[in-house]
Structure formats: C-alpha cells, structure tokens
Design a protein around this motif. Structure first.
Motif, PDB file in Angstrom:
ATOM      1  N   UNK A  21       7.504  -2.158   3.488  1.00 48.87           N
ATOM      2  CA  UNK A  21       7.359  -3.089   2.373  1.00 48.87           C
ATOM      3  C   UNK A  21       6.215  -4.071   2.643  1.00 48.87           C
ATOM      4  N   UNK A  22       6.097  -4.553   3.863  1.00 45.26           N
ATOM      5  CA  UNK A  22       5.027  -5.498   4.214  1.00 45.26           C
ATOM      6  C   UNK A  22       3.651  -4.858   4.049  1.00 45.26           C
ATOM      7  N   UNK A  23       3.559  -3.564   4.245  1.00 45.22           N
ATOM      8  CA  UNK A  23       2.277  -2.874   4.085  1.00 45.22           C
ATOM      9  C   UNK A  23       1.986  -2.606   2.603  1.00 45.22           C
ATOM     10  N   UNK A  24       2.988  -2.198   1.850  1.00 44.69           N
ATOM     11  CA  UNK A  24       2.781  -1.807   0.459  1.00 44.69           C
ATOM     12  C   UNK A  24       2.808  -2.967  -0.531  1.00 44.69           C
ATOM     13  N   UNK A  25       3.516  -4.038  -0.233  1.00 42.42           N
ATOM     14  CA  UNK A  25       3.687  -5.138  -1.190  1.00 42.42           C
ATOM     15  C   UNK A  25       2.360  -5.746  -1.647  1.00 42.42           C
ATOM     16  N   UNK A  26       1.426  -6.076  -0.752  1.00 39.79           N
ATOM     17  CA  UNK A  26       0.155  -6.654  -1.237  1.00 39.79           C
ATOM     18  C   UNK A  26      -0.617  -5.706  -2.157  1.00 39.79           C
TER      19      UNK A  26
END
Length: 197
Positions: A21-26
């Motif tokens: 999620x931290x990789x895809x969210x931005x």
C-alpha cells in the motif's frame, strides 16, 4: 536460536500489505488527482458556455443595452460557484450583419490574394485601415450582430499538474454570436472604398 528467529522473520507475511500500500498509494493518489483535474476543465467550460449563452441572449434585448455590467456579473456568479478565485475578462464586438463577419473585401488587381500597394479595400468598420476582423467594439445597436466573449482564468483544483511542469492556472474561453432585437432602425454607416498609396 538466532537462525530460527531469522527464518521466522523471513517467512512472516503479516506486513506485506502495508508495504504494498505504501508503494502504490502515492501513484494511485496522483492518478486520481490527475483525472480529477482533467475532468474539472470540461465541467467549468460547460458552466461557462451555458452562462455565456444566456448572457448573450439577455444582452440582445433593448432593456439590457445600457447595463452590460449586470450581464457580466451573471456570468461571474455562475462561474464563482465552482471556481471561487477565477478572474474574468469579457468583451463585445459587433457587425452590421452576419455576412460581414469575415476579412474586409479587397480589390486584388494582381491576383496574389493579398492587399498590396495601390490596391483598394472596402472599409467596413470605418477605421481607415484594412482589418481581417472588421468588428466595431461594444454591444452595437438595433439589429447589429454581437459577439460576446468571456475569458476565465482559474486555479487548478489539484496540484498534480504543477508537478508535471504545467502552470497552476487554467484558461478557458467561451463566445456566442447573436443578433440584437430590432427595437429601432439600424444605424448602418456607408462603406467607403480605401486605396493604398
């Protein structure tokens, strides 16, 4: 003992969702904001087009001929509901007839399609010079054809476009062409033929 702890950490999958999620969210947030910005422009354009069409119809009435700023304020109010910080620039130009919305006619003696020295043209707007747009400024009078144009500059709703090097503001324009009501006799000045030296 240490080897067993390390192998336990290596096989533990409980935190992988958070990392993904931290990789895809931005990326997803940028995508959603970019789509929002792209869809916002046609929305503002549609509101502006509708407001300009209504204002143009209202301005062709004799009762509105003297108070054009009130009509401009209606357009500003319509856009102000969705773009609070928008700036406006409106102008009107008029023609004696729809058929005159074209460059002033030239008498092209050498056949090259351009106005050259010692050739003549019909001075439609009476300003003594050749114009590709022979409009007069202002609303005009009875039975004149008026082009009402409004240009709006507003701040983009999302900052994502500035990350791509685009300006933080967006400029749109809308125009309408309508004929004023025949509330009195039309004042049509005589067209003079002007010849270049």
């Amino acid at each position: 003992m240490t080897a067993r702890v390390l192998s336990g950490i290596g096989s533990d999958r409980r935190g992988t969702t958070v990392i993904e999620f931290a990789i895809l969210a931005p990326v997803l947030m940028l995508l959603v904001m970019g789509i929002g910005d792209l869809l916002y422009r046609p929305y503002v354009q549609a509101i502006l087009d509708g407001a300009v069409q209504k204002a143009g119809r209202d301005s062709t009435l004799e009762s509105s001929a003297t108070d054009q700023s009130a009509i401009d304020d209606q357009v500003k109010a319509a856009i102000g509901m969705i773009a609070k910080d928008a700036t406006f620039n409106s102008y009107r130009e008029n023609y004696a007839a729809f058929a005159l919305i074209k460059p002033e006619p030239i008498y092209d003696t050498n056949g090259n399609g351009m106005l050259d020295a010692q050739e003549c043209f019909d001075d439609i707007n009476g300003n003594g010079q050749y114009d590709r747009n022979p409009a007069r400024t202002g609303q005009g009078g009875a039975e004149d054809v008026t082009r009402y144009t409004v240009r709006v500059v507003y701040t983009r709703p999302f900052p994502v476009m500035t990350l791509l090097g685009l300006p933080a503001t967006q400029e749109i324009e809308s125009s309408t062409l309508l004929k004023n009501q025949p509330y009195k006799r039309q004042n049509t000045p005589a067209v003079q033929r002007v010849c270049l030296p």
